[in-house]
Design an enzyme around this catalytic site. Structure first.
Site, PDB file in Angstrom:
ATOM      1  CB  CYS A   1      -0.917  -0.014   1.218  1.00  0.00           C
ATOM      2  SG  CYS A   1      -2.104   1.354   1.270  1.00  0.00           S
TER       3      CYS A   1
ATOM      4  CB  CYS B   1      -6.875  -1.119   6.283  1.00  0.00           C
ATOM      5  SG  CYS B   1      -6.312  -1.308   4.582  1.00  0.00           S
TER       6      CYS B   1
END
Length: 383
Positions: free
Chosen positions: A118, A215
């Protein structure tokens, strides 16, 4: 407590009133404090939040970042401190570069680190571009690392002052150009002091819990995510001891990782057994005693250096961190081979090896394969 403004160092020349700072706001206390401190410098500050899920699925989710409530929290903080705030939809980009890669790595028998992917993609590449397009002098984040300017004027990445909060392991793939543009104002502070600053500044997120999960897997069931993309993820196979004995059947490779002890469901053994290798082509989980986890070398791929190429014709001495919660250990890097001074345990392909010189991050690479002290190469030869 000291004036919070005195604790913020955005490392920008000239009067701050002439500067523009973009802050990556996840909705948590760390990035919120960075935004508030940036605003107090007198610079023009723009908060940016990336929406990584569709709005309907994100609403009400907790224990993650860039979810529905987090976006609302980021917007509320921006309103409180009087800065502009923008939300950008990066759902498709995040799914392709992070979630699909995460699932593919598990299917290949490796243990992925989605937070690094990410940072390599949507956070430090796409957000970097956004900040540039907005005319910002820098992009500031709430990561706990330190940016130190060397004698050559280029930025170096150093571990955070608080070892318990250090996030340098997840930022090893940052490029030099990105690091020159990035700012990490919290790297010299302990988390408790950051919460105190948030409370003193009247931010509602001052006591908001930290995210503890991946997440996009807030319930901890990462197998469900993999299964959604790969319906055959639960294909079973044999659990094989190092000595060749078949001890049982597993319920899908996605449920196992190197170093795992619990959940093997092969009771009645005379000693505790651990996953020591995953053979994805043969759908085989290889187990053995703890000593079989000992690794004396590993091959790295896609090595990224920060501040120059530190490799050379001779092996270089480094401290290597091979898991996010592990301590750096003495090692030598010889080309793409990482040689540990003493056997290291639980080194899993798919994870990263981050290389340090003291507190400075030299760079790192991905663990492609390991060399075990024990001979496990032929454990599945009978399959």
């Amino acid at each position: 407590m000291n004036d919070p403004l005195s604790l913020a160092d955005f490392q920008l020349p000239g009067p701050m009133s002439a500067r523009k700072i973009v802050v990556a706001m996840s909705g948590g206390v760390d990035s919120s404090v960075v935004a508030a401190l940036a605003a107090r410098t007198g610079a023009e500050v723009i908060g940016v939040t990336l929406q990584l899920y569709d709005h309907g699925a994100a609403v009400g989710r907790t224990g993650s970042c860039c979810a529905g409530q987090d976006i609302r929290d980021a917007r509320a903080v921006a309103d409180r401190i009087g800065i502009a705030h923008y939300v950008f939809d990066y759902e498709s980009r995040f799914r392709e570069s992070v979630i699909e890669d995460f699932a593919a790595e598990y299917m290949a028998g490796r243990t992925p680190i989605p937070c690094v992917k990410c940072n390599m993609g949507v956070k430090f590449t796409d957000l970097f571009t956004l900040a540039r397009d907005l005319g910002a002098d820098c992009l500031a984040t709430g990561h706990y690392v330190r940016r130190v300017v060397g004698a050559d004027g280029r930025a170096q990445l150093h571990r955070a002052a608080d070892p318990a909060r250090d996030q340098s392991y997840f930022l090893f793939a940052t490029t030099q150009d990105q690091l020159d543009y990035l700012r990490f104002p919290l790297g010299g502070l302990p988390k408790g002091q950051v919460r105190e600053i948030a409370a003193e500044l009247g931010l509602a997120v001052a006591m908001k819990p930290d995210s503890q999960d991946i997440c996009f897997v807030p319930d901890g069931d990462y197998a469900k995510v993999v299964r959604k993309l790969h319906p055959d993820a639960d294909a079973d196979g044999e659990i094989v001891h190092l000595d060749g004995r078949v001890l049982g059947r597993h319920k899908g490779l996605i449920h196992y990782t190197v170093g795992q002890r619990k959940g093997l469901e092969i009771g009645g053994q005379p000693e505790p057994l651990y996953v020591v290798k995953i053979d994805a082509p043969r759908r085989c989980v290889i187990v053995g005693p703890r000593e079989a986890l000992a690794v004396d070398a590993a091959r790295l791929t896609d090595i990224n250096w920060l501040g120059g190429d530190f490799s050379g014709p001779e092996p270089i001495s480094v401290q290597a961190k091979v898991r996010s919660l592990a301590k750096p250990v003495p090692a030598r890097l010889d080309g793409d081979r990482l040689l540990f001074d003493r056997p290291e345990y639980g080194v899993a392909p798919g994870q990263a090896a981050v290389l340090y010189d003291g507190d400075r991050v030299l760079g790192g690479g991905w663990l492609a394969e390991t060399t075990s002290v024990a001979d496990i190469a032929h454990a599945c030869s009978s399959l």
